[in-house]
Design a protein around this motif. Structure first.
Motif, PDB file in Angstrom:
ATOM      1  N   PRO A  16      30.632 -36.059  40.489  1.00  0.00           N
ATOM      2  CA  PRO A  16      29.427 -36.659  41.093  1.00  0.00           C
ATOM      3  C   PRO A  16      29.749 -37.566  42.270  1.00  0.00           C
ATOM      4  O   PRO A  16      29.042 -37.562  43.280  1.00  0.00           O
ATOM      5  N   TRP A  17      30.837 -38.327  42.176  1.00  0.00           N
ATOM      6  CA  TRP A  17      31.234 -39.201  43.282  1.00  0.00           C
ATOM      7  C   TRP A  17      31.669 -38.392  44.493  1.00  0.00           C
ATOM      8  O   TRP A  17      31.359 -38.759  45.634  1.00  0.00           O
ATOM      9  N   VAL A  18      32.369 -37.292  44.248  1.00  0.00           N
ATOM     10  CA  VAL A  18      32.787 -36.429  45.353  1.00  0.00           C
ATOM     11  C   VAL A  18      31.561 -35.838  46.046  1.00  0.00           C
ATOM     12  O   VAL A  18      31.496 -35.792  47.279  1.00  0.00           O
ATOM     13  N   LEU A  63      21.873 -34.292  52.255  1.00  0.00           N
ATOM     14  CA  LEU A  63      20.919 -35.006  51.399  1.00  0.00           C
ATOM     15  C   LEU A  63      20.822 -34.360  50.020  1.00  0.00           C
ATOM     16  O   LEU A  63      20.716 -35.062  49.007  1.00  0.00           O
ATOM     17  N   ALA A  64      20.870 -33.034  49.979  1.00  0.00           N
ATOM     18  CA  ALA A  64      20.818 -32.338  48.687  1.00  0.00           C
ATOM     19  C   ALA A  64      22.053 -32.669  47.847  1.00  0.00           C
ATOM     20  O   ALA A  64      21.946 -32.873  46.630  1.00  0.00           O
ATOM     21  N   LEU A  65      23.221 -32.721  48.465  1.00  0.00           N
ATOM     22  CA  LEU A  65      24.440 -33.080  47.717  1.00  0.00           C
ATOM     23  C   LEU A  65      24.360 -34.497  47.172  1.00  0.00           C
ATOM     24  O   LEU A  65      24.795 -34.759  46.044  1.00  0.00           O
ATOM     25  N   VAL A  66      23.816 -35.409  47.946  1.00  0.00           N
ATOM     26  CA  VAL A  66      23.675 -36.794  47.477  1.00  0.00           C
ATOM     27  C   VAL A  66      22.728 -36.850  46.280  1.00  0.00           C
ATOM     28  O   VAL A  66      23.030 -37.483  45.266  1.00  0.00           O
ATOM     29  N   VAL A  67      21.608 -36.166  46.367  1.00  0.00           N
ATOM     30  CA  VAL A  67      20.634 -36.179  45.270  1.00  0.00           C
ATOM     31  C   VAL A  67      21.220 -35.520  44.024  1.00  0.00           C
ATOM     32  O   VAL A  67      21.080 -36.048  42.908  1.00  0.00           O
ATOM     33  N   VAL A  68      21.898 -34.392  44.191  1.00  0.00           N
ATOM     34  CA  VAL A  68      22.503 -33.714  43.040  1.00  0.00           C
ATOM     35  C   VAL A  68      23.598 -34.582  42.425  1.00  0.00           C
ATOM     36  O   VAL A  68      23.707 -34.686  41.190  1.00  0.00           O
ATOM     37  N   GLY A  69      24.417 -35.230  43.239  1.00  0.00           N
ATOM     38  CA  GLY A  69      25.470 -36.104  42.719  1.00  0.00           C
ATOM     39  C   GLY A  69      24.915 -37.262  41.911  1.00  0.00           C
ATOM     40  O   GLY A  69      25.422 -37.586  40.837  1.00  0.00           O
ATOM     41  N   ILE A  70      23.860 -37.880  42.407  1.00  0.00           N
ATOM     42  CA  ILE A  70      23.248 -38.997  41.682  1.00  0.00           C
ATOM     43  C   ILE A  70      22.604 -38.498  40.389  1.00  0.00           C
ATOM     44  O   ILE A  70      22.733 -39.141  39.334  1.00  0.00           O
ATOM     45  N   ALA A  71      21.939 -37.356  40.436  1.00  0.00           N
ATOM     46  CA  ALA A  71      21.308 -36.807  39.231  1.00  0.00           C
ATOM     47  C   ALA A  71      22.348 -36.459  38.171  1.00  0.00           C
ATOM     48  O   ALA A  71      22.166 -36.749  36.987  1.00  0.00           O
ATOM     49  N   PHE A 101      38.893 -38.341  29.037  1.00  0.00           N
ATOM     50  CA  PHE A 101      38.710 -38.202  30.476  1.00  0.00           C
ATOM     51  C   PHE A 101      38.293 -36.777  30.796  1.00  0.00           C
ATOM     52  O   PHE A 101      38.950 -35.819  30.412  1.00  0.00           O
ATOM     53  N   ASP A 102      37.199 -36.643  31.469  1.00  0.00           N
ATOM     54  CA  ASP A 102      36.677 -35.345  31.874  1.00  0.00           C
ATOM     55  C   ASP A 102      36.419 -35.413  33.379  1.00  0.00           C
ATOM     56  O   ASP A 102      35.487 -36.083  33.821  1.00  0.00           O
ATOM     57  N   PRO A 103      37.271 -34.746  34.190  1.00  0.00           N
ATOM     58  CA  PRO A 103      37.130 -34.876  35.639  1.00  0.00           C
ATOM     59  C   PRO A 103      35.765 -34.434  36.152  1.00  0.00           C
ATOM     60  O   PRO A 103      35.242 -35.013  37.099  1.00  0.00           O
ATOM     61  N   LEU A 104      35.175 -33.433  35.535  1.00  0.00           N
ATOM     62  CA  LEU A 104      33.865 -33.002  36.000  1.00  0.00           C
ATOM     63  C   LEU A 104      32.810 -34.068  35.746  1.00  0.00           C
ATOM     64  O   LEU A 104      31.884 -34.246  36.530  1.00  0.00           O
ATOM     65  N   ARG A 105      32.951 -34.786  34.659  1.00  0.00           N
ATOM     66  CA  ARG A 105      31.966 -35.816  34.343  1.00  0.00           C
ATOM     67  C   ARG A 105      32.160 -37.068  35.188  1.00  0.00           C
ATOM     68  O   ARG A 105      31.195 -37.685  35.627  1.00  0.00           O
ATOM     69  N   HIS A 106      33.406 -37.431  35.454  1.00  0.00           N
ATOM     70  CA  HIS A 106      33.663 -38.720  36.087  1.00  0.00           C
ATOM     71  C   HIS A 106      33.887 -38.648  37.589  1.00  0.00           C
ATOM     72  O   HIS A 106      33.553 -39.588  38.299  1.00  0.00           O
ATOM     73  N   VAL A 107      34.456 -37.580  38.090  1.00  0.00           N
ATOM     74  CA  VAL A 107      34.871 -37.539  39.487  1.00  0.00           C
ATOM     75  C   VAL A 107      33.918 -36.724  40.361  1.00  0.00           C
ATOM     76  O   VAL A 107      33.590 -37.138  41.473  1.00  0.00           O
TER      77      VAL A 107
END
Length: 80
Positions: free
Chosen positions: A28-30, A59-67, A20-26
């Protein structure tokens, strides 16, 4: 390069479990949730000050989170 201890059979890479890696899993959703919150708030006119910077930031946060989500899934598939 062997990840098993002595006496164990080596486990193929595709069967290894990722830790479990919080940066990897949580995170992007945040980023996506906060970005959508900022977009909705700016669209309704409830953001402090001018609405345009908050809309662009959301919008930038959404794009970065998805990427980041896509890149991390790709890295997980490669075993990193």
């Amino acid at each position: 390069m062997n990840d098993s201890t002595e006496g164990e059979a080596p486990v193929p890479r595709r069967f290894r479990r990722l830790t479990f890696d919080p940066l990897r899993h949580v995170m992007p959703w945040v980023a996506v949730v906060v970005g959508l919150f900022l977009v909705v708030r700016a669209a309704l006119g409830r953001s402090p000050g001018d609405d345009a910077p908050w809309l662009v930031m959301g919008l930038a946060l959404v794009v970065v989170g998805i990427a980041v989500f896509v890149v991390d899934r790709w890295r997980a598939r490669r075993g990193r």
